[in-house]
Design a protein around this motif. Structure first.
Motif, PDB file in Angstrom:
ATOM      1  N   UNK A 195      28.844  51.436  37.052  1.00  0.00           N
ATOM      2  CA  UNK A 195      29.181  52.764  37.563  1.00  0.00           C
ATOM      3  C   UNK A 195      30.500  53.230  36.952  1.00  0.00           C
ATOM      4  N   UNK A 196      30.456  54.319  36.196  1.00  0.00           N
ATOM      5  CA  UNK A 196      31.683  54.854  35.605  1.00  0.00           C
ATOM      6  C   UNK A 196      32.668  55.269  36.695  1.00  0.00           C
ATOM      7  N   UNK A 197      32.151  55.865  37.775  1.00  0.00           N
ATOM      8  CA  UNK A 197      33.023  56.292  38.873  1.00  0.00           C
ATOM      9  C   UNK A 197      33.723  55.097  39.507  1.00  0.00           C
ATOM     10  N   UNK A 198      32.999  53.990  39.674  1.00  0.00           N
ATOM     11  CA  UNK A 198      33.608  52.789  40.248  1.00  0.00           C
ATOM     12  C   UNK A 198      34.677  52.232  39.319  1.00  0.00           C
ATOM     13  N   UNK A 199      34.427  52.279  38.013  1.00  0.00           N
ATOM     14  CA  UNK A 199      35.443  51.809  37.057  1.00  0.00           C
ATOM     15  C   UNK A 199      36.685  52.695  37.112  1.00  0.00           C
ATOM     16  N   UNK A 200      36.477  54.014  37.221  1.00  0.00           N
ATOM     17  CA  UNK A 200      37.617  54.935  37.332  1.00  0.00           C
ATOM     18  C   UNK A 200      38.428  54.648  38.589  1.00  0.00           C
ATOM     19  N   UNK A 201      37.724  54.390  39.689  1.00  0.00           N
ATOM     20  CA  UNK A 201      38.397  54.095  40.956  1.00  0.00           C
ATOM     21  C   UNK A 201      39.256  52.841  40.803  1.00  0.00           C
ATOM     22  N   UNK A 202      38.672  51.796  40.238  1.00  0.00           N
ATOM     23  CA  UNK A 202      39.397  50.553  40.051  1.00  0.00           C
ATOM     24  C   UNK A 202      40.570  50.733  39.089  1.00  0.00           C
ATOM     25  N   UNK A 203      40.359  51.490  38.023  1.00  0.00           N
ATOM     26  CA  UNK A 203      41.431  51.744  37.063  1.00  0.00           C
ATOM     27  C   UNK A 203      42.621  52.419  37.760  1.00  0.00           C
ATOM     28  N   UNK A 204      42.336  53.412  38.602  1.00  0.00           N
ATOM     29  CA  UNK A 204      43.428  54.099  39.307  1.00  0.00           C
ATOM     30  C   UNK A 204      44.191  53.130  40.207  1.00  0.00           C
ATOM     31  N   UNK A 205      43.472  52.277  40.929  1.00  0.00           N
ATOM     32  CA  UNK A 205      44.114  51.304  41.799  1.00  0.00           C
ATOM     33  C   UNK A 205      45.012  50.372  40.988  1.00  0.00           C
ATOM     34  N   UNK A 206      44.509  49.898  39.861  1.00  0.00           N
ATOM     35  CA  UNK A 206      45.286  48.988  39.015  1.00  0.00           C
ATOM     36  C   UNK A 206      46.499  49.687  38.413  1.00  0.00           C
ATOM     37  N   UNK A 207      46.299  50.915  37.931  1.00  0.00           N
ATOM     38  CA  UNK A 207      47.414  51.658  37.344  1.00  0.00           C
ATOM     39  C   UNK A 207      48.489  51.952  38.382  1.00  0.00           C
ATOM     40  N   UNK A 208      48.082  52.214  39.620  1.00  0.00           N
ATOM     41  CA  UNK A 208      49.066  52.446  40.684  1.00  0.00           C
ATOM     42  C   UNK A 208      49.890  51.194  40.984  1.00  0.00           C
ATOM     43  N   UNK A 209      49.351  50.042  40.597  1.00  0.00           N
ATOM     44  CA  UNK A 209      50.085  48.785  40.780  1.00  0.00           C
ATOM     45  C   UNK A 209      50.951  48.460  39.574  1.00  0.00           C
ATOM     46  N   UNK A 210      50.875  49.292  38.529  1.00  0.00           N
ATOM     47  CA  UNK A 210      51.704  49.079  37.349  1.00  0.00           C
ATOM     48  C   UNK A 210      50.992  48.432  36.182  1.00  0.00           C
ATOM     49  N   UNK A 211      49.683  48.192  36.306  1.00  0.00           N
ATOM     50  CA  UNK A 211      48.911  47.576  35.229  1.00  0.00           C
ATOM     51  C   UNK A 211      48.354  48.677  34.326  1.00  0.00           C
ATOM     52  N   UNK A 212      48.586  48.558  33.044  1.00  0.00           N
ATOM     53  CA  UNK A 212      48.182  49.599  32.101  1.00  0.00           C
ATOM     54  C   UNK A 212      47.171  49.113  31.057  1.00  0.00           C
ATOM     55  N   UNK A 213      47.179  47.824  30.771  1.00  0.00           N
ATOM     56  CA  UNK A 213      46.315  47.288  29.720  1.00  0.00           C
ATOM     57  C   UNK A 213      44.955  46.935  30.325  1.00  0.00           C
ATOM     58  N   UNK A 214      44.069  47.939  30.390  1.00  0.00           N
ATOM     59  CA  UNK A 214      42.784  47.797  31.079  1.00  0.00           C
ATOM     60  C   UNK A 214      41.644  48.120  30.114  1.00  0.00           C
ATOM     61  N   UNK A 215      40.710  47.196  29.980  1.00  0.00           N
ATOM     62  CA  UNK A 215      39.495  47.418  29.186  1.00  0.00           C
ATOM     63  C   UNK A 215      38.310  47.533  30.137  1.00  0.00           C
ATOM     64  N   UNK A 216      37.246  48.227  29.699  1.00  0.00           N
ATOM     65  CA  UNK A 216      36.088  48.455  30.557  1.00  0.00           C
ATOM     66  C   UNK A 216      34.797  48.066  29.847  1.00  0.00           C
TER      67      UNK A 216
END
Length: 271
Positions: free
Chosen positions: A158-179
């Motif tokens: 699910x692209x939407x689920x990946x976007x949701x998770x990416x936002x959560x991770x980025x809010x924690x300061x993680x930027x290096x995210x692959x999908x």
């Protein structure tokens, strides 16, 4: 820098056909410190207020499931397909309990599914999850975790689920995210790149989450990578098999960002 949302920061768009139900909901919200509430009774009216999104637009949508012009699920799907609203916080309010009906909501990255009728306690819980989702929290930096160099692979069809998770991770300061959109694609990325954390869904085409976990633990050169399973799977027998396969933690969909943070803190600090 961390930036935490308070209830008073929420600008809520309530989509509810019933005027009586709307008044009850607005009273509940006011008791919890949320006074910026706009009410509409159709999805069309909501979309006119939300697209395009700007700094004064609502930052939380609370919608009933059944509306006159479309369902709350159809509305959420439209929001997720629009770039400006794809990360908008969303809470579904419904008396519906059938898993096959609610599954799309879980896959589309809703913050919470609130039962109807609900209590003030349940509403408060859903809102706390929403505040966590919107807030920027870099407190993981305090645990000697160099977030700038943490490499995370998110695998979900699910692209939407990946976007949701990416936002959560980025809010924690993680930027290096692959999908990756399924386990097979995730496997290929794992063969060619080094990661510090794997986050995967359970139910996916081609190679599901359990098969991906088994591959990582038995065949991958990164066999010791921490793995978080994020899934709406409710079959406890299947989830037990995933735990035995070697996941570091399991979160439900919709998940609580605070739980993901806790798991991240645990698995990253131990590696």
């Amino acid at each position: 820098m961390s930036s935490f949302y308070e209830p008073s920061d929420l600008r809520t768009l309530l989509i509810e056909p019933s005027l009586v139900q709307s008044k009850v909901m607005i009273c509940y919200l006011a008791e919890l410190g949320i006074t910026h509430v706009t009410r509409v009774d159709t999805a069309k009216a909501a979309l006119e207020l939300l697209i395009p999104l700007d700094d004064k637009s609502p930052n939380l949508v609370m919608s009933a499931l059944y509306l006159a012009d479309m369902t709350g699920i159809d509305l959420l799907n439209q929001l997720r397909n629009e770039e400006s609203t794809q990360n908008l916080a969303f809470i579904l309010i419904s008396s519906e309990t059938r898993p096959q009906v609610l599954e799309p909501v879980r896959q589309l990255g809703a913050c919470a599914i609130l039962p109807k009728p609900f209590t003030s306690e349940l509403l408060n819980q859903a809102l706390m999850i929403t505040l966590d989702y919107l807030s920027v929290d870099h407190s993981l930096d305090q645990h000697e975790i160099d977030l700038e160099f943490v490499r995370v692979l998110v695998v979900d069809d699910s692209r939407a689920a990946r976007n949701y998770m990416r936002k959560v991770l980025e809010n924690m300061g993680i930027r290096n995210i692959s999908e990756a959109e399924n386990g097979h694609a995730g496997k290929l990325l794992l063969e060619e790149n080094t990661f510090d954390l794997l986050i995967t869904d359970y139910n996916m085409p081609e190679m599901d989450g359990k098969e991906l976990v088994e591959y990582v633990r038995t065949q991958s050169w990164q066999s010791h990578i921490p793995i978080l399973m994020v899934s709406s799977e409710k079959d406890y027998g299947r989830l037990a098999a995933v735990e035995q396969a070697g996941v570091s933690g399991i979160c439900d969909k919709p998940f609580e960002p605070a739980m993901v943070k806790s798991l991240l803190e645990r698995v990253l600090s131990s590696h």
